[in-house]
Design a protein around this motif. Structure first.
Motif, PDB file in Angstrom:
ATOM      1  N   GLY A   1       0.807  -1.216   0.000  1.00 59.82           N
ATOM      2  CA  GLY A   1       0.000   0.000   0.000  1.00 59.82           C
ATOM      3  C   GLY A   1       0.838   1.262   0.000  1.00 59.82           C
ATOM      4  O   GLY A   1       0.422   2.304  -0.516  1.00 59.82           O
ATOM      5  N   LYS A   2       2.048   1.172   0.557  1.00 58.32           N
ATOM      6  CA  LYS A   2       2.930   2.333   0.615  1.00 58.32           C
ATOM      7  C   LYS A   2       3.805   2.464  -0.626  1.00 58.32           C
ATOM      8  O   LYS A   2       4.018   3.569  -1.130  1.00 58.32           O
ATOM      9  N   SER A   3       4.338   1.360  -1.114  1.00 60.21           N
ATOM     10  CA  SER A   3       5.356   1.418  -2.172  1.00 60.21           C
ATOM     11  C   SER A   3       4.833   1.247  -3.589  1.00 60.21           C
ATOM     12  O   SER A   3       5.351   1.877  -4.514  1.00 60.21           O
ATOM     13  N   LEU A   4       3.844   0.401  -3.790  1.00 57.13           N
ATOM     14  CA  LEU A   4       3.377   0.161  -5.152  1.00 57.13           C
ATOM     15  C   LEU A   4       2.794   1.412  -5.823  1.00 57.13           C
ATOM     16  O   LEU A   4       3.081   1.660  -6.992  1.00 57.13           O
ATOM     17  N   PRO A   5       1.999   2.236  -5.120  1.00 55.61           N
ATOM     18  CA  PRO A   5       1.495   3.446  -5.775  1.00 55.61           C
ATOM     19  C   PRO A   5       2.607   4.396  -6.239  1.00 55.61           C
ATOM     20  O   PRO A   5       2.422   5.160  -7.184  1.00 55.61           O
ATOM     21  N   ASN A   6       3.780   4.320  -5.609  1.00 60.65           N
ATOM     22  CA  ASN A   6       4.899   5.174  -6.018  1.00 60.65           C
ATOM     23  C   ASN A   6       5.426   4.824  -7.403  1.00 60.65           C
ATOM     24  O   ASN A   6       6.143   5.621  -8.012  1.00 60.65           O
ATOM     25  N   LEU A   7       5.082   3.650  -7.923  1.00 60.85           N
ATOM     26  CA  LEU A   7       5.486   3.286  -9.279  1.00 60.85           C
ATOM     27  C   LEU A   7       4.954   4.290 -10.301  1.00 60.85           C
ATOM     28  O   LEU A   7       5.559   4.513 -11.334  1.00 60.85           O
ATOM     29  N   LYS A   8       3.814   4.909  -9.984  1.00 60.27           N
ATOM     30  CA  LYS A   8       3.222   5.908 -10.892  1.00 60.27           C
ATOM     31  C   LYS A   8       4.124   7.129 -11.067  1.00 60.27           C
ATOM     32  O   LYS A   8       4.038   7.813 -12.085  1.00 60.27           O
ATOM     33  N   LYS A   9       4.983   7.406 -10.101  1.00 61.26           N
ATOM     34  CA  LYS A   9       5.912   8.530 -10.236  1.00 61.26           C
ATOM     35  C   LYS A   9       6.914   8.272 -11.358  1.00 61.26           C
ATOM     36  O   LYS A   9       7.382   9.196 -11.996  1.00 61.26           O
TER      37      LYS A   9
END
Length: 124
Positions: A106-114
């Motif tokens: 939940g913390k790290s996977l959404p950062n892939l969008k960056k």
């Protein structure tokens, strides 16, 4: 974990180690990550090579992380580098399936969008 997919064992598309497994399901164009990945940076090389090979072979790819309980910072950096490589390649469709019940996802996977704005993140 029930698995009925046929795939080569011990090949470059099936990477196993103590407590983890990463394998590619060719018909589904899905890379599966399972277990606990606590490797050093250099130990991620076979997984990086698999990610790169799959990315070069197809513009459409899914990463299934729902059974990956832990990924250390070296592994997370590997995923970010993969996202950058996909952005540079262009015209890629990548979907990441994760689990909202696994805190690191939940913390790290959404950062892939960056790194790859077009990536689709689905947390179940």
């Amino acid at each position: 974990m029930t698995d009925t997919t046929t795939r080569p064992t011990g090949s470059e598309t099936d990477i196993k180690g103590p407590g983890y497994r990463v394998w590619f399901d060719l018909p589904a164009r899905t890379l599966h990550f399972e277990g606990v990945l606590r490797l050093s940076t250099s130990e991620y090389k076979p997984i990086e090579d698999l990610l790169d090979g799959v990315l070069q072979a197809s513009p459409t790819l899914a990463l299934r992380m729902t059974e990956l309980q832990f990924l250390n910072s070296s592994g997370i950096n590997m995923l970010y580098k993969f996202a950058i490589a996909a952005r540079k390649k262009g015209e890629t469709e990548i979907k990441v399936h994760g689990s909202s019940t696994i805190p690191w996802q939940g913390k790290s996977l959404p950062n892939l969008k960056k790194f790859l704005p077009a990536i689709v993140i689905a947390l179940d």
